[in-house]
Design a protein around this motif. Sequence first.
Motif, PDB file in Angstrom:
ATOM      1  N   THR A 179      34.074  50.560 130.009  1.00 59.56           N
ATOM      2  CA  THR A 179      34.612  49.301 130.528  1.00 59.56           C
ATOM      3  C   THR A 179      34.412  49.210 132.037  1.00 59.56           C
ATOM      4  O   THR A 179      34.756  50.138 132.762  1.00 59.56           O
ATOM      5  N   TYR A 180      33.839  48.074 132.457  1.00 62.03           N
ATOM      6  CA  TYR A 180      33.697  47.785 133.886  1.00 62.03           C
ATOM      7  C   TYR A 180      34.680  46.680 134.215  1.00 62.03           C
ATOM      8  O   TYR A 180      34.722  45.661 133.524  1.00 62.03           O
ATOM      9  N   VAL A 181      35.490  46.888 135.254  1.00 69.09           N
ATOM     10  CA  VAL A 181      36.440  45.845 135.637  1.00 69.09           C
ATOM     11  C   VAL A 181      36.283  45.548 137.124  1.00 69.09           C
ATOM     12  O   VAL A 181      36.160  46.452 137.946  1.00 69.09           O
ATOM     13  N   THR A 182      36.229  44.254 137.455  1.00 70.98           N
ATOM     14  CA  THR A 182      36.024  43.846 138.849  1.00 70.98           C
ATOM     15  C   THR A 182      37.085  42.852 139.284  1.00 70.98           C
ATOM     16  O   THR A 182      37.518  42.009 138.501  1.00 70.98           O
ATOM     17  N   CYS A 183      37.472  42.950 140.569  1.00 66.16           N
ATOM     18  CA  CYS A 183      38.421  41.974 141.125  1.00 66.16           C
ATOM     19  C   CYS A 183      37.908  41.406 142.433  1.00 66.16           C
ATOM     20  O   CYS A 183      38.658  40.769 143.168  1.00 66.16           O
ATOM     21  N   GLY A 184      36.617  41.659 142.742  1.00 60.54           N
ATOM     22  CA  GLY A 184      36.150  41.145 144.021  1.00 60.54           C
ATOM     23  C   GLY A 184      34.668  41.349 144.197  1.00 60.54           C
ATOM     24  O   GLY A 184      34.023  42.007 143.381  1.00 60.54           O
ATOM     25  N   ALA A 185      34.119  40.768 145.246  1.00 61.70           N
ATOM     26  CA  ALA A 185      32.686  40.837 145.484  1.00 61.70           C
ATOM     27  C   ALA A 185      32.429  40.813 146.988  1.00 61.70           C
ATOM     28  O   ALA A 185      31.735  39.958 147.512  1.00 61.70           O
ATOM     29  N   THR A 186      32.986  41.810 147.661  1.00 63.31           N
ATOM     30  CA  THR A 186      32.929  41.858 149.125  1.00 63.31           C
ATOM     31  C   THR A 186      31.499  41.802 149.655  1.00 63.31           C
ATOM     32  O   THR A 186      31.238  41.194 150.679  1.00 63.31           O
ATOM     33  N   THR A 187      30.546  42.445 148.940  1.00 63.27           N
ATOM     34  CA  THR A 187      29.173  42.524 149.460  1.00 63.27           C
ATOM     35  C   THR A 187      28.233  41.512 148.809  1.00 63.27           C
ATOM     36  O   THR A 187      27.019  41.608 148.965  1.00 63.27           O
ATOM     37  N   GLY A 188      28.780  40.576 148.040  1.00 65.53           N
ATOM     38  CA  GLY A 188      27.919  39.572 147.402  1.00 65.53           C
ATOM     39  C   GLY A 188      28.325  39.385 145.960  1.00 65.53           C
ATOM     40  O   GLY A 188      28.713  40.352 145.292  1.00 65.53           O
ATOM     41  N   ASN A 189      28.242  38.139 145.471  1.00 63.00           N
ATOM     42  CA  ASN A 189      28.777  37.829 144.143  1.00 63.00           C
ATOM     43  C   ASN A 189      27.706  37.604 143.095  1.00 63.00           C
ATOM     44  O   ASN A 189      28.025  37.408 141.928  1.00 63.00           O
TER      45      ASN A 189
END
Length: 335
Positions: free
Chosen positions: A249-259
């Motif tokens: 499982t991959y879980v993300t809450c942000g994209a500081t370096t690019g979305n």
Amino acid sequence: MRAIRLHRHGGPEVLETVELPTPVAGPDQVTVRVSHVGLNHLDLWVRRGVPGHRFPLPLVPGSDVVGHCVELDAPVALQPGFGCGHCDACLSGDHALCRDYVIRGERGDGGMAEVVVVPRAHLLPLPRGLDPAAAASLPLSLLTAWHMVHTRARVRPGQRVLVQAGASGTGAMAIQVARLLGARVLATAGSPQKREACLALGADLAVPYEEAAQAARDWTGKQGVDVVVDHVGAETFQASQRSLRWGGTYVTCGATTGNLVSLDLRALFFKQVAILGSTMGGMAELRTAWRAVADGAIRPVLDRVLPMTRLAQAHALLEERQVIGKIVVAQDLSA
Ligand SMILES: [Zn+2]
């Protein structure tokens, strides 16, 4: 009273100190004299602006607020996000899925002020013995990490978790939440000092970003980790995918370096990987996580405290990624 307010987006110079009417508590509301406000990456997005997203300017920033509640004569922290309270999402406790969800200092005025007035339901008691500056470093990143690791990825005892950017505000909380749930943690960070900080928080192993996938394979006997927690975004996405085991499982809450990232759908379905999004969390979730703070199971990671009048400098430090854990500003607007 004085407050810091944004009238337009831009560099740190758009953080203006202004005189505003002191708010007065209505029914079911309380008055909080603000002592400390924690900074989050969100503060940078709010200040700079985000293409395609409209913030309600003018806006007082500041999501993580600690102060003294006048009516209770007690130190309190504030819930950083809240829903309308009566839609289906709110009634099921999923406040962050409420269409009217508000993050303090993002969609409504925040805490960079001498006084705020809030509904009584937004209060969290300050655990005895917890330094108020340290407390102000916690709510938003703790809630974000708790929702990602506990509620979305459902990390279980014995699992192996990769936390990308383990020395960031959210990363430091994600390491501790994963450990609290009985998992083992591999963390990434960009400097030896930051990797040291990850180990001190309970990570079993901490490596530079570029070694993440190899380290994940070595650490798990070639299998890959069960869960990847990532908010770095474009720069880490490929390594995160390569670090996952089949069925992981991959879980993300942000994209500081690019979305924007590229995803090979074959890898997704052959490996039966789950990709999950996560934002903030429910108000009851934060109350649960807050008890872990009171018990000493989760501790704040405070990089430094600056006066609130030096908020622009605090922003610059966060922007330059010179921070381990969190920056907090202390009330001095009337000085
Ligand atoms: Zn709602």
